[in-house]
Enzyme design. Structure first.
Site, PDB file in Angstrom:
ATOM      1  N   TYR A  10     -73.602 -41.386 -32.948  1.00 24.06           N
ATOM      2  CA  TYR A  10     -72.868 -42.653 -31.900  1.00 24.06           C
ATOM      3  C   TYR A  10     -71.240 -41.805 -31.499  1.00 24.06           C
ATOM      4  CZ  TYR A  10     -76.577 -45.634 -33.382  1.00 24.06           C
ATOM      5  OH  TYR A  10     -77.442 -45.866 -33.784  1.00 24.06           O
ATOM      6  N   LYS A  35     -82.390 -35.131 -28.266  1.00 17.98           N
ATOM      7  CA  LYS A  35     -81.452 -36.375 -27.404  1.00 17.98           C
ATOM      8  C   LYS A  35     -80.387 -35.028 -26.331  1.00 17.98           C
ATOM      9  CE  LYS A  35     -79.457 -38.130 -31.498  1.00 17.98           C
ATOM     10  NZ  LYS A  35     -78.846 -38.068 -33.262  1.00 17.98           N
ATOM     11  N   THR A  86     -72.216 -36.588 -41.862  1.00 12.25           N
ATOM     12  CA  THR A  86     -71.292 -36.423 -43.450  1.00 12.25           C
ATOM     13  C   THR A  86     -71.894 -37.476 -44.548  1.00 12.25           C
ATOM     14  OG1 THR A  86     -69.243 -37.884 -43.040  1.00 12.25           O
ATOM     15  CG2 THR A  86     -69.741 -35.166 -42.369  1.00 12.25           C
ATOM     16  N   THR A 128     -66.425 -37.455 -40.955  1.00  8.05           N
ATOM     17  CA  THR A 128     -65.434 -38.362 -41.553  1.00  8.05           C
ATOM     18  C   THR A 128     -65.341 -37.538 -42.891  1.00  8.05           C
ATOM     19  OG1 THR A 128     -65.977 -40.135 -41.027  1.00  8.05           O
ATOM     20  CG2 THR A 128     -65.186 -40.399 -43.840  1.00  8.05           C
ATOM     21  N   GLU A 164     -69.685 -49.479 -34.435  1.00  8.14           N
ATOM     22  CA  GLU A 164     -70.263 -49.303 -33.981  1.00  8.14           C
ATOM     23  C   GLU A 164     -70.904 -50.863 -33.375  1.00  8.14           C
ATOM     24  OE1 GLU A 164     -74.412 -47.620 -36.197  1.00  8.14           O
ATOM     25  OE2 GLU A 164     -73.323 -45.922 -36.123  1.00  8.14           O
ATOM     26  N   TYR A 260     -47.921 -55.465 -50.678  1.00 12.96           N
ATOM     27  CA  TYR A 260     -48.615 -55.108 -51.714  1.00 12.96           C
ATOM     28  C   TYR A 260     -49.713 -53.910 -50.867  1.00 12.96           C
ATOM     29  CZ  TYR A 260     -47.577 -60.178 -53.031  1.00 12.96           C
ATOM     30  OH  TYR A 260     -47.053 -60.829 -53.384  1.00 12.96           O
ATOM     31  N   GLY A 268     -47.959 -58.120 -62.424  1.00 12.42           N
ATOM     32  CA  GLY A 268     -47.421 -58.919 -63.091  1.00 12.42           C
ATOM     33  C   GLY A 268     -46.974 -59.869 -63.202  1.00 12.42           C
ATOM     34  N   CYS A 271     -47.028 -65.211 -61.548  1.00 16.29           N
ATOM     35  CA  CYS A 271     -48.488 -65.907 -61.733  1.00 16.29           C
ATOM     36  C   CYS A 271     -50.382 -64.786 -61.514  1.00 16.29           C
ATOM     37  CB  CYS A 271     -47.414 -66.433 -60.156  1.00 16.29           C
ATOM     38  SG  CYS A 271     -46.436 -67.865 -60.121  1.00 16.29           S
ATOM     39  N   LYS A 274     -52.014 -64.480 -64.443  1.00 22.09           N
ATOM     40  CA  LYS A 274     -52.605 -66.486 -64.795  1.00 22.09           C
ATOM     41  C   LYS A 274     -53.280 -66.365 -64.087  1.00 22.09           C
ATOM     42  CE  LYS A 274     -49.155 -69.685 -63.837  1.00 22.09           C
ATOM     43  NZ  LYS A 274     -50.289 -70.396 -63.187  1.00 22.09           N
TER      44      LYS A 274
HETATM   45  N1  LIG Z   1     -71.048 -44.575 -37.375  1.00 21.32           N
HETATM   46  C1  LIG Z   1     -69.920 -44.794 -36.715  1.00 21.32           C
HETATM   47  O1  LIG Z   1     -69.765 -45.993 -36.443  1.00 21.32           O
HETATM   48  C2  LIG Z   1     -68.299 -43.535 -37.224  1.00 21.32           C
HETATM   49  C3  LIG Z   1     -67.045 -43.823 -37.316  1.00 21.32           C
HETATM   50  C4  LIG Z   1     -66.247 -42.836 -37.055  1.00 21.32           C
HETATM   51  C5  LIG Z   1     -66.885 -42.174 -37.933  1.00 21.32           C
HETATM   52  N2  LIG Z   1     -68.061 -41.961 -38.344  1.00 21.32           N
HETATM   53  C6  LIG Z   1     -68.310 -40.980 -38.994  1.00 21.32           C
HETATM   54  O2  LIG Z   1     -68.141 -39.857 -38.091  1.00 21.32           O
HETATM   55  C7  LIG Z   1     -69.514 -38.539 -38.211  1.00 21.32           C
HETATM   56  C8  LIG Z   1     -70.751 -39.044 -37.656  1.00 21.32           C
HETATM   57  O3  LIG Z   1     -71.247 -39.808 -37.144  1.00 21.32           O
HETATM   58  P1  LIG Z   1     -72.746 -40.212 -36.237  1.00 21.32           P
HETATM   59  O4  LIG Z   1     -72.616 -41.736 -37.068  1.00 21.32           O
HETATM   60  O5  LIG Z   1     -71.863 -40.640 -34.587  1.00 21.32           O
HETATM   61  O6  LIG Z   1     -73.832 -39.427 -36.772  1.00 21.32           O
HETATM   62  P2  LIG Z   1     -74.875 -38.949 -36.475  1.00 21.32           P
HETATM   63  O7  LIG Z   1     -76.312 -39.047 -37.580  1.00 21.32           O
HETATM   64  O8  LIG Z   1     -75.954 -40.855 -35.444  1.00 21.32           O
HETATM   65  O9  LIG Z   1     -74.881 -38.003 -35.520  1.00 21.32           O
HETATM   66  C9  LIG Z   1     -74.615 -36.837 -35.942  1.00 21.32           C
HETATM   67  C10 LIG Z   1     -75.415 -35.814 -34.832  1.00 21.32           C
HETATM   68  O10 LIG Z   1     -74.919 -34.042 -35.320  1.00 21.32           O
HETATM   69  C11 LIG Z   1     -76.205 -33.742 -35.074  1.00 21.32           C
HETATM   70  N3  LIG Z   1     -76.222 -32.321 -35.423  1.00 21.32           N
HETATM   71  C12 LIG Z   1     -76.419 -31.503 -36.875  1.00 21.32           C
HETATM   72  N4  LIG Z   1     -75.572 -31.039 -36.966  1.00 21.32           N
HETATM   73  C13 LIG Z   1     -74.901 -30.189 -35.850  1.00 21.32           C
HETATM   74  C14 LIG Z   1     -75.218 -29.067 -35.096  1.00 21.32           C
HETATM   75  N5  LIG Z   1     -74.654 -27.932 -36.616  1.00 21.32           N
HETATM   76  N6  LIG Z   1     -74.734 -28.898 -34.011  1.00 21.32           N
HETATM   77  C15 LIG Z   1     -74.342 -29.810 -33.395  1.00 21.32           C
HETATM   78  N7  LIG Z   1     -75.362 -30.643 -33.648  1.00 21.32           N
HETATM   79  C16 LIG Z   1     -75.101 -31.282 -34.845  1.00 21.32           C
HETATM   80  C17 LIG Z   1     -77.258 -34.306 -35.974  1.00 21.32           C
HETATM   81  O11 LIG Z   1     -78.488 -33.775 -34.500  1.00 21.32           O
HETATM   82  C18 LIG Z   1     -76.942 -35.415 -34.991  1.00 21.32           C
HETATM   83  O12 LIG Z   1     -77.435 -36.374 -33.847  1.00 21.32           O
HETATM   84  C19 LIG Z   1     -70.168 -39.138 -39.269  1.00 21.32           C
HETATM   85  O13 LIG Z   1     -68.789 -38.601 -40.842  1.00 21.32           O
HETATM   86  C20 LIG Z   1     -69.147 -40.350 -39.957  1.00 21.32           C
HETATM   87  O14 LIG Z   1     -69.136 -40.568 -40.717  1.00 21.32           O
HETATM   88  C21 LIG Z   1     -69.281 -42.396 -37.406  1.00 21.32           C
END
Ligand SMILES: NC(=O)c1ccc[n+]([C@@H]2O[C@H](COP(=O)([O-])OP(=O)(O)OC[C@H]3O[C@@H](n4cnc5c(N)ncnc54)[C@H](O)[C@@H]3O)[C@@H](O)[C@H]2O)c1
Length: 440
Positions: A10, A35, A86, A128, A164, A260, A268, A271, A274
Site C-alpha cells: 500500500y 506484484k 513491519t 514504521t 488506506e 494537555y 489533579g 475537577c 472528581k
Molecule cells: N498501510 C498503511 O496505511 C500504512 C501507512 C503508513 C505507514 N505504514 C507502514 O509502512 C510499511 C509498509 O506497509 P504496507 O501496508 O505498505 O505493507 P505491505 O505488506 O502492503 O507491503 C510490503 C511489501 O514489501 C515487500 N517486501 C518485503 N521484503 C522486501 C524486500 N527485501 N525487498 C523488496 N520488497 C520487499 C512485500 O513483498 C510487500 O509487497 C509498514 O511498516 C507499515 O506499518 C503503513
C-alpha cells in the site's frame, strides 16, 4: 531524481506512483514477482482509489518501472525508500526482518550499481519502525554490506502518514514532512524529493522521527476508544453520544487542541479526578466497562509514584518542594498531585520544606482548607517564605512551579538533584548538572 522504492504494498505503490507522476524516475522493487508483473502491465497490485489510473499513466509514460532486481533499480539512484512491511510478531514486537533484509539488498546492490550523479546514496526508511532501528539495524547493515568500499551513503527515517482508502490524497497533503537524520546530504536529498508538495520539511533527530509515527497512531487509537467509551456509558444513560461528541469537538481551545498534550506531571485539581471518578461510578452501577478511562487514574498514579521513587532513590533526607498547588497561579490545593508527593515523602520520614509563590495557609478556606488539613496538617510549619530557605541543605528539589523567584534561586544555589515536574524551567535550569526531567 532517480529513486528506488523497496516494497510495493500500500505505502510503496502509492509512493512510487505519486513520485513518478511528479517527474521522478521511479524504480519499484518487490520480492513478490506477481506484484512486479501487475505494475509492468500498468495495473496496481493493491486497491486504492485513483491508484490504478496513476500506475497506468506513469508506467505508460516511462516514469514508473518495476523489478525484482534491486541492483537494476539502484543503478544511478540518488535515494532508496524502504516501504517493506513491519508486522507484529506473536509477542507484539515489531518484526524488523524485512527492513534488515531490504537494507542488506540495498548495500549489496550499491556495490555494483552505477553511482548516482551526486556520488551519494540516501537510504530512507518509510516503514514504521521503533526508535533505534535506523541506528541499530539500518546503519550497521549498510556498514557491513559496504565494508571495504568507498561508496558514500547516509540513512534517515521519514515516516509515512497516509491512510488506506485515501492514500493518494493523503500523500499529496501530509500532516507534516518529517526527516530524521544527522546527515545534511540525506536531509537535502529528501527535501529535494518532496519539493513538489510545497510543504516545509522538518529535519529532526532520527529517533524523534521514528517515535513520532507510534505517538500518532497510539493517539488515534486512543481517540477511537475514548469516543467509544463515552458512547458506551452515555447510551446506557439515555444520552445521544454523537451529539455530545459533536459539541465536544467544537471546543478547539481545550479538546481538539495541543492543550494537555505536553508530557509532564500528573493531572489533579478540584475537577478532573472528581469528575472522572463520577463517570466511572456511573459506569460501575450500570455494569459498563470503561477500561481506558479507568486506566487514566492508574496511569496518573504511576506518575506520582515515579516522582516519589526518584526522590527515595537519591538517598537524601532533606527535600525542597517548590510549588504545591496543582498549577501555577492558583492556591487551590484540592487533589493537587504535589500535595500527594509531599504527603508521601513526609510519611516516609523525609524532611520536607515547601515553597509556593501563592499558597498561604492562613488564607485557605472551605474544602480547600479541609483537604490540606487532612493531607498536610502541619503545612504552616513546612511552608517557607523564600525558595532559597527550602533549598538550603536540600539534597533534592522537586520543582513544579516555573515562578521566576524559584528559578533564580535554583540557578543561584543548585541542589545536587533537581526533579523538574513543571517542564517549564527553561534551558538554563535544564542544563544544571543535577537536572532530571520527566520524559523529556
Ligand atoms: N498501510 C498503511 O496505511 C500504512 C501507512 C503508513 C505507514 N505504514 C507502514 O509502512 C510499511 C509498509 O506497509 P504496507 O501496508 O505498505 O505493507 P505491505 O505488506 O502492503 O507491503 C510490503 C511489501 O514489501 C515487500 N517486501 C518485503 N521484503 C522486501 C524486500 N527485501 N525487498 C523488496 N520488497 C520487499 C512485500 O513483498 C510487500 O509487497 C509498514 O511498516 C507499515 O506499518 C503503513
Amino acid at each position: 531524481m532517480r529513486v528506488a522504492v523497496l516494497g510495493l504494498g500500500y505505502v510503496g505503490t502509492v509512493t512510487a506512483a505519486c513520485l513518478a507522476a511528479n517527474g521522478h524516475d521511479v524504480w519499484g522493487v518487490d520480492v513478490d514477482s506477481t506484484k512486479i508483473a501487475e505494475i509492468r502491465a500498468g495495473r496496481s497490485p493493491v486497491v486504492e482509489p485513483g491508484l490504478a489510473e496513476l500506475v497506468g499513466q506513469t508506467v505508460a509514460g516511462g516514469m514508473l518501472h518495476a523489478t525484482t532486481d534491486c541492483r537494476a533499480a539502484l543503478d544511478g539512484a540518488e535515494l532508496s525508500l524502504v516501504c517493506v512491511g513491519t508486522p507484529s510478531t506473536g509477542r507484539g514486537e515489531t518484526n524488523l526482518a524485512y527492513v534488515r533484509r531490504a537494507t542488506e539488498d540495498i548495500a549489496g546492490a550499491l556495490r555494483t550499481a552505477a553511482p548516482p550523479p551526486s556520488g551519494h546514496h540516501s537510504v530512507v526508511i518509510r516503514s514504521t519502525v521503533p526508535p533505534g532501528t535506523v541506528d541499530g539495524v539500518v546503519i550497521p547493515a549498510l556498514a557491513a554490506g559496504l565494508a571495504g568500499t568507498e561508496i558514500a551513503v547516509g540513512a534517515a527515517m521519514c515516516p509515512e502518514f497516509l491512510r488506506e482508502g485515501s492514500g493518494i490524497a493523503d500523500f499529496f497533503a501530509p500532516p507534516f514532512l518529517i526527516v530524521g537524520t544527522p546527515d545534511d546530504t540525506v536531509a537535502d536529498t529528501v527535501t529535494g524529493l518532496f519539493r513538489f508538495l510545497g510543504q516545509p520539511v522538518q529535519v529532526v533527530n532520527v529517533r524523534v522521527a521514528e517515535a513520532l509515527k507510534y505517538a500518532c497512531n497510539a493517539f488515534h487509537a486512543t481517540k477511537v476508544s475514548f469516543a467509544n467509551e463515552v458512547g458506551r456509558i452515555l447510551r446506557i444513560l439515555g444520552v445521544d453520544s454523537r451529539e455530545v461528541m459533536a459539541l465536544f469537538c467544537e471546543d478547539q481551545v481545550l479538546n481538539i487542541s495541543p492543550a494537555y498534550l505536553r508530557p509532564g506531571f500528573a493531572f489533579g485539581g478540584s475537577c478532573l479526578p472528581k469528575d472522572l471518578r463520577a463517570l466511572l461510578s456511573l459506569a460501575r452501577v450500570n455494569s459498563a466497562d470503561l477500561p481506558l478511562l479507568a486506566g487514566t487514574l492508574e496511569s496518573n498514579e504511576l506518575v506520582i509514584s515515579e516522582v516519589v521513587d526518584r526522590v527515595v532513590a537519591h538517598g537524601t533526607r532533606a527535600v525542597a518542594l517548590l510549588g504545591l498547588s496543582f498549577k501555577t497561579d492558583t492556591d487551590d490545593l484540592r487533589e493537587s498531585p504535589n500535595v500527594e508527593v509531599a504527603e508521601r515523602l513526609i510519611g516516609k520520614g523525609f524532611d520536607v520544606r515547601i515553597y509556593d509563590p501563592i499558597v498561604n495557609p492562613a488564607r485557605l478556606v472551605g474544602s480547600n482548607r479541609r483537604h490540606v488539613e487532612s493531607k498536610l496538617p502541619h503545612l504552616g510549619r513546612l511552608l517557607v517564605h523564600e525558595p532559597r530557605e527550602a533549598l538550603q541543605g536540600a539534597g533534592v528539589a522537586v520543582v513544579s512551579t516555573s515562578d521566576t523567584v524559584a528559578r533564580d534561586a535554583l540557578l543561584a544555589a543548585p541542589p545536587p538533584h533537581l526533579i523538574d515536574i513543571s517542564g517549564r524551567l527553561g534551558s538554563e535550569v535544564e542544563s544544571l548538572p543535577g537536572y532530571e526531567g520527566l520524559g523529556w
